[in-house]
Design a protein around this motif. Structure first.
Motif, PDB file in Angstrom:
ATOM      1  N   GLU A 240      -8.647   9.425 -16.463  1.00 60.32           N
ATOM      2  CA  GLU A 240      -8.800   8.182 -15.689  1.00 60.32           C
ATOM      3  C   GLU A 240     -10.105   7.462 -16.018  1.00 60.32           C
ATOM      4  OE1 GLU A 240      -6.069  10.900 -13.570  1.00 60.32           O
ATOM      5  OE2 GLU A 240      -8.101  11.116 -14.375  1.00 60.32           O
ATOM      6  N   SER A 249     -12.589  -1.074 -18.658  1.00 62.38           N
ATOM      7  CA  SER A 249     -12.492  -1.160 -17.203  1.00 62.38           C
ATOM      8  C   SER A 249     -13.841  -0.792 -16.596  1.00 62.38           C
ATOM      9  CB  SER A 249     -11.392  -0.220 -16.697  1.00 62.38           C
ATOM     10  OG  SER A 249     -11.206  -0.348 -15.313  1.00 62.38           O
ATOM     11  N   THR A 253     -13.095   0.825 -10.623  1.00 60.19           N
ATOM     12  CA  THR A 253     -11.646   0.781 -10.844  1.00 60.19           C
ATOM     13  C   THR A 253     -11.136   2.123 -11.342  1.00 60.19           C
ATOM     14  OG1 THR A 253     -11.702  -1.588 -11.333  1.00 60.19           O
ATOM     15  CG2 THR A 253      -9.792  -0.359 -12.119  1.00 60.19           C
ATOM     16  N   CYS A 254     -11.887   2.749 -12.250  1.00 61.19           N
ATOM     17  CA  CYS A 254     -11.472   4.043 -12.794  1.00 61.19           C
ATOM     18  C   CYS A 254     -11.526   5.135 -11.733  1.00 61.19           C
ATOM     19  CB  CYS A 254     -12.353   4.419 -13.978  1.00 61.19           C
ATOM     20  SG  CYS A 254     -12.098   3.376 -15.442  1.00 61.19           S
ATOM     21  N   PHE A 256     -11.192   4.661  -8.528  1.00 62.33           N
ATOM     22  CA  PHE A 256     -10.061   4.386  -7.630  1.00 62.33           C
ATOM     23  C   PHE A 256      -8.790   5.002  -8.219  1.00 62.33           C
ATOM     24  CE2 PHE A 256      -6.370   1.845  -6.442  1.00 62.33           C
ATOM     25  CZ  PHE A 256      -6.479   1.812  -5.057  1.00 62.33           C
ATOM     26  N   GLU A 257      -8.595   4.844  -9.517  1.00 62.39           N
ATOM     27  CA  GLU A 257      -7.414   5.402 -10.187  1.00 62.39           C
ATOM     28  C   GLU A 257      -7.437   6.925 -10.135  1.00 62.39           C
ATOM     29  OE1 GLU A 257      -3.758   4.655 -12.221  1.00 62.39           O
ATOM     30  OE2 GLU A 257      -5.150   3.361 -11.132  1.00 62.39           O
ATOM     31  N   LEU A 258      -8.620   7.515 -10.304  1.00 59.22           N
ATOM     32  CA  LEU A 258      -8.754   8.960 -10.243  1.00 59.22           C
ATOM     33  C   LEU A 258      -8.383   9.497  -8.862  1.00 59.22           C
ATOM     34  CD1 LEU A 258      -9.612  11.768 -11.034  1.00 59.22           C
ATOM     35  CD2 LEU A 258     -12.001  11.043 -10.926  1.00 59.22           C
ATOM     36  N   LYS A 259      -8.863   8.847  -7.835  1.00 58.66           N
ATOM     37  CA  LYS A 259      -8.528   9.282  -6.474  1.00 58.66           C
ATOM     38  C   LYS A 259      -7.033   9.125  -6.214  1.00 58.66           C
ATOM     39  CE  LYS A 259     -13.108   8.242  -4.579  1.00 58.66           C
ATOM     40  NZ  LYS A 259     -13.901   7.379  -3.683  1.00 58.66           N
ATOM     41  N   LYS A 260      -6.465   8.029  -6.665  1.00 61.00           N
ATOM     42  CA  LYS A 260      -5.038   7.794  -6.462  1.00 61.00           C
ATOM     43  C   LYS A 260      -4.206   8.858  -7.184  1.00 61.00           C
ATOM     44  CE  LYS A 260      -2.760   4.853  -8.917  1.00 61.00           C
ATOM     45  NZ  LYS A 260      -2.262   3.615  -9.574  1.00 61.00           N
ATOM     46  N   ASN A 261      -4.553   9.138  -8.442  1.00 66.47           N
ATOM     47  CA  ASN A 261      -3.805  10.146  -9.197  1.00 66.47           C
ATOM     48  C   ASN A 261      -3.953  11.531  -8.589  1.00 66.47           C
ATOM     49  OD1 ASN A 261      -2.938   8.196 -10.951  1.00 66.47           O
ATOM     50  ND2 ASN A 261      -4.245   8.806 -12.665  1.00 66.47           N
ATOM     51  N   HIS A 264      -1.618  11.643  -5.638  1.00 64.16           N
ATOM     52  CA  HIS A 264      -0.238  11.778  -6.100  1.00 64.16           C
ATOM     53  C   HIS A 264       0.037  13.189  -6.600  1.00 64.16           C
ATOM     54  CE1 HIS A 264       0.272   7.154  -6.857  1.00 64.16           C
ATOM     55  NE2 HIS A 264       0.213   7.480  -5.581  1.00 64.16           N
TER      56      HIS A 264
END
Length: 308
Positions: A240, A249, A253-254, A256-261, A264
């Motif tokens: 991420e 990026s 933003t990165c 945020f993507e790491l936390k989201k992944n 999931h």
């Protein structure tokens, strides 16, 4: 029959902390059931126990490979079984701790995963598919050939997807059903979970803590060696951040993507363990005495005679 305890559940729920306490109290040793903690020098992003914690009780299958080495489910299965057999002979509690579901399934169900050369003629074609179409194309192939495996294995790991395709193509059977029918050990699975908002908050706070501990430097190390670290580079916590290092990026933003992944991933872990395994679940917020209850159940389990 050999008795084995496994502590499972989603990321950041507290499996390692419980494993340490149980191992210390019940003369146990910990066997990592995590597919990323095998790698040396990848400590923060893989959420390894601290050096101090690693010294509290013996740990196995941690820091056993360089990041450029290939490590398979079959490797884990054989090494973990050998360690468990040895610990049992020494009257010690084998305690598998980790959240990689298919690793644990291979161990519990004695999956026949084939030899090193099984499917070797298929692999070059799959590598070409990955190069041209990415992981999504591999996933599409697996879903068409073996929808059962598609639903059960970690489809974000390209090597695991390739292996599942190889097995179905060379044996005609799903990798998830490669069971030789023998039961070699008796497993008691303890599952930790939390209310979803609390679990997600734990995950978000863990990512922030990882950043404070130096995650960016570790992820940059993986990024700089991404052509060599073929398995490690796909780990959540590293990939991420690649767009940040590439200048594509910004850091927020990165992250945020790491936390989201990570959230999931936790959801997928729960789905796997609930659907594929017989787990004794504990909600760590609802049951304040869960550690004592689990300890007592393990003592009872270890004292039971198996009729299998």
């Amino acid at each position: 029959m050999i008795k084995v305890v496994a502590i499972v559940g989603p990321t950041a729920v507290g499996k390692s902390a419980l494993g340490l306490k149980i191992a210390q109290k019940l003369n146990g040793e910990i066997i990592s059931g995590d597919s990323m903690q095998i790698y040396r020098n990848l400590d923060i992003g893989t959420a390894k126990d601290s050096p101090e914690e690693l010294r509290l009780v013996p740990h196995h299958l941690v820091d056993i490979c360089n990041p450029d080495q290939r490590y398979t489910v079959k490797d884990f299965q054989k090494k973990a079984r050998d360690i468990i057999t040895k610990l049992d002979a020494e009257n010690k509690l084998p305690l598998v701790v980790g959240g990689t579901g298919f690793y644990l399934s291979s161990l519990i169900n004695n999956l026949n995963l084939g030899g090193k050369n099984s499917g070797s003629s298929v692999r070059p074609k799959l590598l070409a598919i990955e190069q041209n179409g990415g992981i999504e194309e591999l996933q599409s192939v697996l879903k068409k050939l073996d929808p059962v495996a598609f639903d059960k294995i970690d489809i974000d790991n390209p090597r695991r997807v390739m292996r599942a395709i190889e097995v179905i193509k060379t044996t005609g059977a799903s990798i998830t059903s490669q069971n030789d029918g023998s039961k070699w050990a008796d497993f008691y699975l303890v599952g930790l979970n939390d209310d979803r908002p609390k679990l997600y908050d734990r995950i978000n706070r863990r990512v922030d803590k990882m950043v404070d501990m130096g995650l960016l430097d570790e992820a940059k190390y993986v990024y700089d060696h991404r052509d060599e670290f073929l398995q490690a580079k796909n780990g959540i916590g590293y990939k991420e951040l690649f767009p940040y290092f590439a200048g594509q990026s910004d850091l927020n933003t990165c992250l945020f993507e790491l936390k989201k992944n990570s959230r999931h991933f936790a959801k997928r872990q729960l789905t796997y363990f609930r659907n594929q395994m017989d787990v004794d679940w504990y909600n760590i917020s609802e049951d304040t005495n869960y550690q004592t209850t689990i300890e007592n159940k393990i003592v009872k389990f270890m004292g039971e005679n198996s009729n299998e």
